[in-house]
Motif scaffolding. Structure first.
Motif, mmCIF file in Angstrom:
data_model
loop_
_atom_site.group_PDB
_atom_site.id
_atom_site.type_symbol
_atom_site.label_atom_id
_atom_site.label_comp_id
_atom_site.label_asym_id
_atom_site.label_seq_id
_atom_site.Cartn_x
_atom_site.Cartn_y
_atom_site.Cartn_z
ATOM 1 N N ASP A 48 0.874 -1.179 0.000
ATOM 2 C CA ASP A 48 0.000 0.000 0.000
ATOM 3 C C ASP A 48 0.910 1.227 0.000
ATOM 4 N N VAL A 49 0.997 1.886 -1.149
ATOM 5 C CA VAL A 49 1.929 3.000 -1.344
ATOM 6 C C VAL A 49 1.253 4.312 -0.939
ATOM 7 N N GLY A 50 1.895 5.074 -0.039
ATOM 8 C CA GLY A 50 1.315 6.333 0.413
ATOM 9 C C GLY A 50 0.087 6.072 1.277
ATOM 10 N N CYS A 51 0.252 5.219 2.266
ATOM 11 C CA CYS A 51 -0.890 4.741 3.063
ATOM 12 C C CYS A 51 -1.497 5.800 3.966
ATOM 13 N N MET A 67 0.143 -10.532 3.978
ATOM 14 C CA MET A 67 0.823 -9.382 4.582
ATOM 15 C C MET A 67 0.449 -8.120 3.813
ATOM 16 N N ILE A 68 0.256 -7.029 4.537
ATOM 17 C CA ILE A 68 0.157 -5.701 3.934
ATOM 18 C C ILE A 68 1.371 -4.914 4.408
ATOM 19 N N VAL A 69 2.201 -4.495 3.478
ATOM 20 C CA VAL A 69 3.276 -3.551 3.790
ATOM 21 C C VAL A 69 2.737 -2.182 3.392
ATOM 22 N N ALA A 70 2.510 -1.337 4.396
ATOM 23 C CA ALA A 70 1.880 -0.030 4.174
ATOM 24 C C ALA A 70 2.922 1.044 4.442
ATOM 25 N N ILE A 71 3.227 1.843 3.422
ATOM 26 C CA ILE A 71 4.347 2.780 3.534
ATOM 27 C C ILE A 71 3.893 4.221 3.311
ATOM 28 N N LEU A 76 4.675 11.001 10.942
ATOM 29 C CA LEU A 76 3.516 11.196 11.818
ATOM 30 C C LEU A 76 2.262 10.537 11.244
ATOM 31 N N MET A 77 2.156 10.468 9.924
ATOM 32 C CA MET A 77 1.062 9.702 9.322
ATOM 33 C C MET A 77 1.193 8.226 9.707
ATOM 34 N N ILE A 78 2.410 7.701 9.640
ATOM 35 C CA ILE A 78 2.642 6.300 10.003
ATOM 36 C C ILE A 78 2.323 6.069 11.485
ATOM 37 N N GLU A 79 2.726 6.987 12.337
ATOM 38 C CA GLU A 79 2.391 6.852 13.767
ATOM 39 C C GLU A 79 0.886 6.773 13.965
ATOM 40 N N ARG A 80 0.170 7.633 13.273
ATOM 41 C CA ARG A 80 -1.287 7.657 13.373
ATOM 42 C C ARG A 80 -1.875 6.328 12.885
ATOM 43 N N ALA A 81 -1.368 5.833 11.776
ATOM 44 C CA ALA A 81 -1.850 4.559 11.225
ATOM 45 C C ALA A 81 -1.592 3.409 12.204
ATOM 46 N N GLN A 82 -0.394 3.379 12.773
ATOM 47 C CA GLN A 82 -0.052 2.312 13.717
ATOM 48 C C GLN A 82 -0.963 2.325 14.938
ATOM 49 N N SER A 83 -1.409 3.512 15.326
ATOM 50 C CA SER A 83 -2.277 3.607 16.511
ATOM 51 C C SER A 83 -3.675 3.050 16.226
ATOM 52 N N LYS A 84 -4.029 2.917 14.958
ATOM 53 C CA LYS A 84 -5.369 2.448 14.580
ATOM 54 C C LYS A 84 -5.434 0.937 14.351
ATOM 55 N N ASP A 91 2.243 -4.248 8.258
ATOM 56 C CA ASP A 91 3.566 -3.727 8.596
ATOM 57 C C ASP A 91 3.652 -2.284 8.083
ATOM 58 N N PHE A 92 3.470 -1.320 8.989
ATOM 59 C CA PHE A 92 3.566 0.091 8.620
ATOM 60 C C PHE A 92 5.028 0.532 8.646
ATOM 61 N N ARG A 93 5.454 1.213 7.587
ATOM 62 C CA ARG A 93 6.851 1.665 7.510
ATOM 63 C C ARG A 93 6.915 3.115 7.033
ATOM 64 N N ASN A 94 7.778 3.886 7.671
ATOM 65 C CA ASN A 94 8.069 5.253 7.245
ATOM 66 C C ASN A 94 9.243 5.187 6.263
ATOM 67 N N ILE A 95 8.903 5.100 4.979
ATOM 68 C CA ILE A 95 9.926 4.879 3.959
ATOM 69 C C ILE A 95 9.424 5.405 2.613
#
Length: 197
Positions: A48-51, A67-71, A76-84, A91-95
């Motif tokens: 998932d590109v630009g999640c 698996m979903i690799v969500a980047i 801070l967007m990734i932090e928000r996503a991980q909290s949900k 697998d949320f990644r800031n990349i």
């Protein structure tokens, strides 16, 4: 995405990450309609590109992906996503997507993100290299192209490089993909293709 433009975009989305879900709403019916026109099915490894804040995960998880690799480039967007989401197969990644090289996927989706890529044809070539043969690339928006480009021109001109017509995008994809779907109306935008063997 690369360099200065990427940093500007990441900084912008960092500043609104905590309000993004209120500022930017997505029509669930349109998202489901888009996904049903693709090859999405059980057991896929998805990129998932630009999640962003994890908008798509609630729609992808019912398909039981392996698996979903969500980047996203915004930490801070990734932090928000991980909290949900607290599920082991996301697998949320800031990349930056260009920094993913040695992984392969059955399905790549770029939802509501493609205009933010400066070098769009380079992105398509890179995503093609990450797909297994007959894996699918889906580039889509739950709004029409004219509305997206008008909104970006008014509010985000320094962060957007425009959304091409679906036919132009399909032409860029054709060297690597067998085009499956082209949909470019005021309701939604969808171009998908399966990786050539």
């Amino acid at each position: 995405m690369g360099g200065k433009a990427m940093n500007t975009i990441a900084d912008f989305f960092d500043t609104i990450a905590d309000r993004w879900d209120e500022l930017c709403t997505h029509d669930p019916d349109k998202i489901n309609r888009i996904l049903k026109q693709t090859s999405l099915h059980k057991g896929m490894r998805i990129l998932d590109v630009g999640c962003g804040t994890g908008i798509l995960e609630q729609f992808l998880l019912p398909y039981s992906p392996s698996m979903i690799v969500a980047i996203d480039i915004s930490p801070l967007m990734i932090e928000r996503a991980q909290s949900k989401y607290a599920v082991k197969n996301v697998d949320f990644r800031n990349i930056d997507v260009l920094d993913i090289n040695k992984e392969q996927f059955n399905y790549i989706i770029a939802y509501s993100v493609f205009p933010h890529f400066e070098h769009q044809q380079e992105i398509i070539r890179h995503l093609a290299a990450l797909l297994l043969p007959e894996g699918e690339l889906v580039i889509c928006h739950s709004e029409g192209r004219d509305k997206i480009n008008a909104h970006h021109n008014q509010h985000a001109s320094k962060l957007s490089f425009g959304l091409p017509s679906a036919q132009e995008l399909a032409n860029w994809m054709k060297p690597y993909f067998d085009i499956q779907t082209i949909h470019d109306t005021d309701q939604y935008y969808l171009v998908s293709g399966k990786r050539k063997l």
